[in-house]
Write a protein that holds these residues in place. Sequence first.
Motif, PDB file in Angstrom:
ATOM      1  N   LEU A   1       0.853  -1.190   0.000  1.00  0.00           N
ATOM      2  CA  LEU A   1       0.000   0.000   0.000  1.00  0.00           C
ATOM      3  C   LEU A   1       0.888   1.239   0.000  1.00  0.00           C
ATOM      4  O   LEU A   1       1.563   1.532   0.988  1.00  0.00           O
ATOM      5  CB  LEU A   1      -0.903  -0.007   1.228  1.00  0.00           C
ATOM      6  CG  LEU A   1      -1.969  -1.105   1.264  1.00  0.00           C
ATOM      7  CD1 LEU A   1      -2.592  -1.197   2.651  1.00  0.00           C
ATOM      8  CD2 LEU A   1      -3.030  -0.868   0.214  1.00  0.00           C
ATOM      9  N   ASP A   2       0.885   1.943  -1.117  1.00  0.00           N
ATOM     10  CA  ASP A   2       1.744   3.108  -1.277  1.00  0.00           C
ATOM     11  C   ASP A   2       0.896   4.369  -1.332  1.00  0.00           C
ATOM     12  O   ASP A   2      -0.142   4.414  -2.000  1.00  0.00           O
ATOM     13  CB  ASP A   2       2.548   2.984  -2.577  1.00  0.00           C
ATOM     14  CG  ASP A   2       3.278   4.272  -2.908  1.00  0.00           C
ATOM     15  OD1 ASP A   2       4.162   4.660  -2.126  1.00  0.00           O
ATOM     16  OD2 ASP A   2       2.957   4.894  -3.941  1.00  0.00           O
ATOM     17  N   GLY A   3       1.325   5.404  -0.629  1.00  0.00           N
ATOM     18  CA  GLY A   3       0.593   6.668  -0.659  1.00  0.00           C
ATOM     19  C   GLY A   3       1.114   7.603   0.395  1.00  0.00           C
ATOM     20  O   GLY A   3       1.960   7.243   1.227  1.00  0.00           O
ATOM     21  N   GLY A   4       0.623   8.829   0.391  1.00  0.00           N
ATOM     22  CA  GLY A   4       1.045   9.799   1.374  1.00  0.00           C
ATOM     23  C   GLY A   4       0.521   9.480   2.764  1.00  0.00           C
ATOM     24  O   GLY A   4      -0.257   8.543   2.964  1.00  0.00           O
ATOM     25  N   PHE A   5       0.949  10.269   3.740  1.00  0.00           N
ATOM     26  CA  PHE A   5       0.491  10.050   5.112  1.00  0.00           C
ATOM     27  C   PHE A   5      -0.931  10.569   5.257  1.00  0.00           C
ATOM     28  O   PHE A   5      -1.354  11.487   4.566  1.00  0.00           O
ATOM     29  CB  PHE A   5       1.436  10.717   6.123  1.00  0.00           C
ATOM     30  CG  PHE A   5       1.756  12.145   5.818  1.00  0.00           C
ATOM     31  CD1 PHE A   5       0.940  13.162   6.262  1.00  0.00           C
ATOM     32  CD2 PHE A   5       2.884  12.464   5.084  1.00  0.00           C
ATOM     33  CE1 PHE A   5       1.233  14.485   5.980  1.00  0.00           C
ATOM     34  CE2 PHE A   5       3.190  13.784   4.796  1.00  0.00           C
ATOM     35  CZ  PHE A   5       2.359  14.799   5.251  1.00  0.00           C
ATOM     36  N   GLY A   6      -1.684   9.929   6.160  1.00  0.00           N
ATOM     37  CA  GLY A   6      -3.035  10.392   6.452  1.00  0.00           C
ATOM     38  C   GLY A   6      -4.077  10.002   5.434  1.00  0.00           C
ATOM     39  O   GLY A   6      -5.135  10.629   5.365  1.00  0.00           O
ATOM     40  N   VAL A   7      -3.819   8.941   4.640  1.00  0.00           N
ATOM     41  CA  VAL A   7      -4.834   8.494   3.679  1.00  0.00           C
ATOM     42  C   VAL A   7      -5.481   7.173   4.109  1.00  0.00           C
ATOM     43  O   VAL A   7      -6.302   6.624   3.389  1.00  0.00           O
ATOM     44  CB  VAL A   7      -4.237   8.340   2.251  1.00  0.00           C
ATOM     45  CG1 VAL A   7      -3.814   9.690   1.718  1.00  0.00           C
ATOM     46  CG2 VAL A   7      -3.075   7.354   2.237  1.00  0.00           C
ATOM     47  N   GLY A   8      -5.105   6.661   5.286  1.00  0.00           N
ATOM     48  CA  GLY A   8      -5.761   5.469   5.817  1.00  0.00           C
ATOM     49  C   GLY A   8      -5.078   4.165   5.474  1.00  0.00           C
ATOM     50  O   GLY A   8      -5.705   3.099   5.561  1.00  0.00           O
ATOM     51  N   LYS A   9      -3.794   4.186   5.131  1.00  0.00           N
ATOM     52  CA  LYS A   9      -3.108   2.937   4.788  1.00  0.00           C
ATOM     53  C   LYS A   9      -3.033   1.984   5.975  1.00  0.00           C
ATOM     54  O   LYS A   9      -3.223   0.776   5.827  1.00  0.00           O
ATOM     55  CB  LYS A   9      -1.696   3.233   4.271  1.00  0.00           C
ATOM     56  CG  LYS A   9      -1.644   4.087   3.018  1.00  0.00           C
ATOM     57  CD  LYS A   9      -0.239   4.190   2.447  1.00  0.00           C
ATOM     58  CE  LYS A   9       0.777   4.693   3.434  1.00  0.00           C
ATOM     59  NZ  LYS A   9       0.509   6.104   3.881  1.00  0.00           N
ATOM     60  N   THR A  10      -2.747   2.519   7.171  1.00  0.00           N
ATOM     61  CA  THR A  10      -2.666   1.659   8.348  1.00  0.00           C
ATOM     62  C   THR A  10      -4.028   1.058   8.671  1.00  0.00           C
ATOM     63  O   THR A  10      -4.136  -0.101   9.075  1.00  0.00           O
ATOM     64  CB  THR A  10      -2.116   2.442   9.549  1.00  0.00           C
ATOM     65  OG1 THR A  10      -0.803   2.923   9.235  1.00  0.00           O
ATOM     66  CG2 THR A  10      -2.035   1.556  10.785  1.00  0.00           C
ATOM     67  N   HIS A  11      -5.098   1.829   8.503  1.00  0.00           N
ATOM     68  CA  HIS A  11      -6.454   1.310   8.700  1.00  0.00           C
ATOM     69  C   HIS A  11      -6.700   0.131   7.758  1.00  0.00           C
ATOM     70  O   HIS A  11      -7.224  -0.917   8.172  1.00  0.00           O
ATOM     71  CB  HIS A  11      -7.469   2.418   8.442  1.00  0.00           C
ATOM     72  CG  HIS A  11      -8.886   2.026   8.731  1.00  0.00           C
ATOM     73  ND1 HIS A  11      -9.689   2.735   9.591  1.00  0.00           N
ATOM     74  CD2 HIS A  11      -9.660   0.993   8.275  1.00  0.00           C
ATOM     75  CE1 HIS A  11     -10.884   2.157   9.657  1.00  0.00           C
ATOM     76  NE2 HIS A  11     -10.883   1.104   8.848  1.00  0.00           N
ATOM     77  N   LEU A  12      -6.304   0.265   6.501  1.00  0.00           N
ATOM     78  CA  LEU A  12      -6.494  -0.813   5.531  1.00  0.00           C
ATOM     79  C   LEU A  12      -5.643  -2.026   5.890  1.00  0.00           C
ATOM     80  O   LEU A  12      -6.096  -3.170   5.773  1.00  0.00           O
ATOM     81  CB  LEU A  12      -6.147  -0.324   4.132  1.00  0.00           C
ATOM     82  CG  LEU A  12      -7.133   0.674   3.503  1.00  0.00           C
ATOM     83  CD1 LEU A  12      -6.565   1.245   2.218  1.00  0.00           C
ATOM     84  CD2 LEU A  12      -8.484  -0.003   3.242  1.00  0.00           C
ATOM     85  N   LEU A  13      -4.412  -1.792   6.329  1.00  0.00           N
ATOM     86  CA  LEU A  13      -3.539  -2.904   6.696  1.00  0.00           C
ATOM     87  C   LEU A  13      -4.104  -3.666   7.894  1.00  0.00           C
ATOM     88  O   LEU A  13      -4.113  -4.898   7.911  1.00  0.00           O
ATOM     89  CB  LEU A  13      -2.139  -2.383   7.023  1.00  0.00           C
ATOM     90  CG  LEU A  13      -1.090  -3.460   7.305  1.00  0.00           C
ATOM     91  CD1 LEU A  13      -0.738  -4.213   6.020  1.00  0.00           C
ATOM     92  CD2 LEU A  13       0.167  -2.837   7.916  1.00  0.00           C
ATOM     93  N   ALA A  14      -4.577  -2.925   8.901  1.00  0.00           N
ATOM     94  CA  ALA A  14      -5.171  -3.574  10.067  1.00  0.00           C
ATOM     95  C   ALA A  14      -6.451  -4.319   9.680  1.00  0.00           C
ATOM     96  O   ALA A  14      -6.708  -5.425  10.177  1.00  0.00           O
ATOM     97  CB  ALA A  14      -5.469  -2.538  11.151  1.00  0.00           C
ATOM     98  N   SER A  15      -7.244  -3.736   8.795  1.00  0.00           N
ATOM     99  CA  SER A  15      -8.460  -4.406   8.331  1.00  0.00           C
ATOM    100  C   SER A  15      -8.114  -5.706   7.627  1.00  0.00           C
ATOM    101  O   SER A  15      -8.782  -6.745   7.809  1.00  0.00           O
ATOM    102  CB  SER A  15      -9.232  -3.495   7.362  1.00  0.00           C
ATOM    103  OG  SER A  15      -9.593  -2.291   7.984  1.00  0.00           O
ATOM    104  N   LEU A  16      -7.081  -5.664   6.816  1.00  0.00           N
ATOM    105  CA  LEU A  16      -6.618  -6.854   6.097  1.00  0.00           C
ATOM    106  C   LEU A  16      -6.201  -7.931   7.092  1.00  0.00           C
ATOM    107  O   LEU A  16      -6.540  -9.113   6.934  1.00  0.00           O
ATOM    108  CB  LEU A  16      -5.457  -6.440   5.198  1.00  0.00           C
ATOM    109  CG  LEU A  16      -4.957  -7.383   4.117  1.00  0.00           C
ATOM    110  CD1 LEU A  16      -4.276  -6.567   3.010  1.00  0.00           C
ATOM    111  CD2 LEU A  16      -3.960  -8.380   4.674  1.00  0.00           C
ATOM    112  N   TRP A  17      -5.469  -7.518   8.116  1.00  0.00           N
ATOM    113  CA  TRP A  17      -5.026  -8.466   9.150  1.00  0.00           C
ATOM    114  C   TRP A  17      -6.229  -9.093   9.856  1.00  0.00           C
ATOM    115  O   TRP A  17      -6.279 -10.311  10.048  1.00  0.00           O
ATOM    116  CB  TRP A  17      -4.132  -7.740  10.157  1.00  0.00           C
ATOM    117  CG  TRP A  17      -3.502  -8.627  11.189  1.00  0.00           C
ATOM    118  CD1 TRP A  17      -2.301  -9.259  11.121  1.00  0.00           C
ATOM    119  CD2 TRP A  17      -4.061  -8.978  12.469  1.00  0.00           C
ATOM    120  NE1 TRP A  17      -2.066  -9.987  12.263  1.00  0.00           N
ATOM    121  CE2 TRP A  17      -3.130  -9.829  13.109  1.00  0.00           C
ATOM    122  CE3 TRP A  17      -5.242  -8.658  13.126  1.00  0.00           C
ATOM    123  CZ2 TRP A  17      -3.361 -10.356  14.380  1.00  0.00           C
ATOM    124  CZ3 TRP A  17      -5.465  -9.188  14.386  1.00  0.00           C
ATOM    125  CH2 TRP A  17      -4.542 -10.018  14.995  1.00  0.00           C
TER     126      TRP A  17
END
Length: 342
Positions: free
Chosen positions: A88-104
Amino acid sequence: MNFARLVDRRPELTPDEMVQAMTPPPRFESARFETYIPNPDEPSQAQAVRDCSGFVERVNAASAGGSWLRGIFGGKKKQAEGKRGLYLDGGFGVGKTHLLASLWHATEGLKSYGTFVEITNLVGALGFAETVRRLSEHRLLAIDEFELDDPGDTMLVTQLIAKLTDAGVHVAATSNTLPDKLGEGRFAAVDFLREIHAMSERFGVVRVDGPDYRHRGLPEAPPPTSDEELSRLAEATDGSTFDDFDALCGYLAGLHPSKYGRLVDDITAVHLSGVRAAPDQDVALRLVALADRLYDRAIPVRVSGEPLSALFTEEMLQGGYRKKYLRAISRLTALSRDLTRS
C-alpha cells in the motif's frame, strides 16, 4: 510537584512477548474494511479497499487449499493478483494503516502484525533462522511503516521476505515510498539495487491517494502553553506524564525504539516542556518512532516551548526522511488537538 515521568520507566520485552504482541495497536483494534470511509474525491481509496479485500480472499483460499493452491499462487506470475505481497503506497493520512489492520483482521488463522522496526528487532532478539521458523507458520505478515534506513536493514528485510514468501507466507506492507525506491536519499541505495528490486518483484502495488484525513476541515494544533500552565494541566490529568523535552530525548537514545510502545502503555496523556527542534537526525528519527507509538495508542500530547510543527528543521524536511517527519507532525498535531477537545 512529583509528576510521573517517561524517563523513569524501564520497559522490557521478552522474545515471546514480542511475538505475542504482533497484533494491530489499540487505535486499530476495531479497524475493518467496512469502517474505512473512502474520500469520494479520491477513487483510488475505494479501489484500495477492493484490492485489499481481494488479497485477503486469496490468502484465505490459498491457506485453505493447501499445497495445490500454494503452487498456483506461488508461481512466477507477474500480475499483481498472483504475487504473495501487497504493498500500500501513498502519502500520510490516507488510511493505509487502517487498511492494513483491516486486512489483518480479515485473514483467517495464524498471522502477525508489526511496524518495520518491530520486525527488525524481532530478528535481533530471536535470530534470523528462528524468526523465519516462527513466522513461516503464519498465513500473513503485515508490516506497517515499511522503510529501509540503512544497508543492514535492506539485506535483513529482503532476505526475510524472500524466505517467508517462499515458505508460503503472504506479506502486506504500508509505506510512503514505492518498493523499488526504498532507501533513496538515505544511503548508497545503488549498491543494493539488486536486493531491493528482487524484493519489490514480490509485491503488487496498490496506490492510495488523497489529502491527510487527520486535518480535513479541522483547526490548527493549539499553540504551546507556558511551563506553569503545562505543569498545572499535567497535575490535573490523572495517569499522565510530565517530562523535560531534552531529558526525554537523551533517555530515548538509550532505549531501543521497539520498546517505545511499552514505554507509553497505560499513559493517559504526555506533557513535554521546553520543546524545540531536534538537534540532529538521530534524535529526530527517535521522535518519529515515539510519535508513531503515541498515535497508535491514541495518547494525547500537550507541550510548552516551540510548537510541534517546529520539531524538525527545514533542512530535515527537505532531506531523505521528509515523509517520516511530515507524518510525525501530522500525527502529533492530531494528538495535541485531541487533548484540547477532551
